[in-house]
Design a protein around this motif. Structure first.
Motif, mmCIF file in Angstrom:
data_model
loop_
_atom_site.group_PDB
_atom_site.id
_atom_site.type_symbol
_atom_site.label_atom_id
_atom_site.label_comp_id
_atom_site.label_asym_id
_atom_site.label_seq_id
_atom_site.Cartn_x
_atom_site.Cartn_y
_atom_site.Cartn_z
ATOM 1 N N CYS A 56 26.411 -48.633 -25.110
ATOM 2 C CA CYS A 56 25.404 -49.469 -26.097
ATOM 3 C C CYS A 56 25.899 -49.661 -27.539
ATOM 4 C CB CYS A 56 23.882 -49.329 -26.062
ATOM 5 S SG CYS A 56 22.883 -50.183 -26.641
ATOM 6 N N SER A 58 23.765 -48.938 -29.695
ATOM 7 C CA SER A 58 22.986 -47.790 -30.396
ATOM 8 C C SER A 58 23.610 -46.679 -30.043
ATOM 9 C CB SER A 58 21.572 -47.807 -29.589
ATOM 10 O OG SER A 58 20.824 -48.962 -29.717
ATOM 11 N N HIS A 77 21.875 -44.057 -22.452
ATOM 12 C CA HIS A 77 20.517 -44.273 -22.179
ATOM 13 C C HIS A 77 20.487 -45.518 -21.298
ATOM 14 C CE1 HIS A 77 21.768 -46.605 -25.890
ATOM 15 N NE2 HIS A 77 20.930 -47.434 -25.226
ATOM 16 N N GLU A 78 21.414 -46.268 -20.671
ATOM 17 C CA GLU A 78 21.184 -47.507 -20.071
ATOM 18 C C GLU A 78 21.490 -47.030 -18.547
ATOM 19 O OE1 GLU A 78 23.055 -50.833 -21.695
ATOM 20 O OE2 GLU A 78 22.238 -50.681 -23.872
ATOM 21 N N ASP A 179 17.895 -51.814 -20.755
ATOM 22 C CA ASP A 179 17.940 -51.969 -21.958
ATOM 23 C C ASP A 179 18.252 -53.255 -22.710
ATOM 24 O OD1 ASP A 179 18.228 -52.090 -24.810
ATOM 25 O OD2 ASP A 179 19.332 -50.161 -24.838
#
Ligand SMILES: NC(=O)c1ccc[n+]([C@@H]2O[C@H](COP(=O)([O-])OP(=O)(O)OC[C@H]3O[C@@H](n4cnc5c(N)ncnc54)[C@H](O)[C@@H]3O)[C@@H](O)[C@H]2O)c1
Ligand SMILES: [Zn+2]
Ligand SMILES: [Zn+2]
Length: 405
Positions: A56, A58, A77-78, A179
């Protein structure tokens, strides 16, 4: 099965795939783990065999050295995966379920979670409300760009796909539910997109493209996407967006007028964030550019969805003020135009079930819109580099080679 490999942040510009230890239903000490979270028991959690886990924008803020992320932090985090172990307190999620993990970790019990504001859960990050896997200052929950990962609060958080075979058929779309699809959609909803309106989306990265696709799903009449990278703008045109190349055109209002006949749009979405570039040939970083642009070109009374990320600390900021997240925004203009601003992490759980149904019923084509591109875990460092170079691809890591090509 006691080994595990994952993508680890080493230093600015460098990530590596390393042995990271097999997850347990407890949060152990490690790089980035908040001392108050060490030893936290997670009998409400599950262990997932990771099916897909995406890179990502991010993550890039950390990998570019633009945050205080510590060396050794496990990224990711995905996450989408298969449940292979359930904790003592898990009641409904079962072994064998294929699930999407919302990137915000949330307890389901605090005041904010009870209002579906799972992006600002009060109980998962001792420093401030809000948390995520594999992210700096987010409590230290271990990231999921790995073979296996622990996910707490499983009954509350996990979105189970109704049919395993169908899920694997549509996995490149479903992987975006953790996400960017909810994030793009949240940006569009908060910008007030509805049938007939005109929308400007700043940024043609995966989040901007997801916001553009979401705006189309919500019925926008014209979606205009701006970026400085031609390859990314071509991707936006591939599904029916108008585009503005901000390297060639400094005056966005003029370009909007050529497309719409008026120099303003009804609503706008910032899918760029604090690493924004100025406009024009040779432009340099100018972190308030997008915020000022969207105020300039959005009609009075309009709403501004701001999923683009802004930070409270940026070691690489362009000046002392930017280093602490203070930007030169022309707030008076937004005030005079009575704009509404919606910021923050996306409360993924507000949207993920409905967007799953949009995918399964083929109303949404999110993988195509963002150009989902599958790579192996070992290819992740190269993926990070290519993504940082501006490739118009959403990299999907497939650690166990389960995705059919
Ligand atoms: N709010 C949330 O919960 C959430 C979730 C996911 C991502 N994000 C954030 O959304 C942002 C976008 O994510 P991404 O994965 O698409 O990242 P990305 O870095 O791939 O895309 C950003 C794009 O913005 C372009 N850009 C730079 N300056 C610009 C300008 N002035 N005008 C228009 N475009 C400009 C870049 O060329 C790039 O293509 C990031 O800040 C990311 O951290 C927020
Ligand atoms: Zn993300
Ligand atoms: Zn909570």
């Amino acid at each position: 099965m006691t080994t595990n490999r994952g993508v680890v942040y080493v230093s600015a510009g460098k990530v590596k795939v390393r042995d990271i230890g097999y997850p347990e239903l407890v949060l152990r000490d490690g790089p980035g783990v908040n001392p108050l979270n060490v030893g936290r028991k997670c009998e409400h959690g599950v262990i997932l065999k990771v099916i897909t886990t995406n890179i990502c924008g991010s993550d890039q803020h950390m990998v570019r050295g633009r945050t205080t992320a510590p060396s050794g932090l496990v990224l990711g985090h995905e996450i989408t995966g298969e449940v292979i172990e359930t904790g003592r307190d898990v009641e409904f999620i079962q072994k064998g379920d294929i699930v999407s993990v919302p990137f915000n970790i949330a307890c389901g019990r605090c005041r904010n979670c009870k209002r579906q504001d799972t992006h600002i859960c009060e109980n998962v990050n001792p420093d401030r409300p809000g948390s995520a896997y594999g992210y700096v200052d987010m409590g230290g929950w271990v990231g999921g760009q790995s073979e296996y990962v622990m996910v707490p609060y499983a009954d509350f958080q996990l979105l189970k796909f109704p049919d395993k075979e169908q899920a694997m058929e549509k996995i490149l779309d479903l992987t975006m539910l953790s996400d960017i699809f909810p994030t793009g959609y949240h940006g569009a909803v908060n910008a007030g997109v509805r049938p007939g309106v005109t929308v400007y989306v700043a940024g043609a990265g995966p989040v901007g493209l997801a916001a553009a696709h979401s705006a189309q799903l919500l019925g926008a009449s014209v979606v205009i996407v701006g970026d400085l990278i031609e390859e990314r703008l071509a991707q936006a045109r591939s599904f029916g967006c108008e585009t503005i190349n901000l390297r060639e055109h400094i005056n966005i209002g003029e370009q909007i007028e050529q497309i719409l006949g008026v120099p303003e749009v009804d609503c706008a979405i910032d899918a760029v964030g604090f690493e924004a570039s100025g406009h024009g040939e040779g432009a340099v970083e100018a972190p308030a550019t997008v915020l000022n642009t969207v105020m300039n070109i959005t009609r009075a009374g309009g709403r501004l969805g701001i999923p683009g990320l802004y930070v409270t600390g940026d070691p690489g900021g362009i000046d002392e003020e930017a280093k602490e997240g203070t930007l030169k925004i022309r707030f008076g203009l937004g005030w005079a135009k009575a704009h509404t601003f919606v910021t923050g992490q996306t409360p993924v759980m507000k949207y993920h079930r409905d967007l799953m149904m949009a995918i399964l019923s083929e109303k949404a084509q999110i993988a195509k819109a963002v150009n989902a591109t599958v790579i192996s875990l070992d290819e992740a460092p190269a993926g990070y580099q290519e993504f940082d170079g501006g490739a118009s691809k959403k990299f999907v890591i497939d650690p166990h080679r389960l995705v059919k090509s």
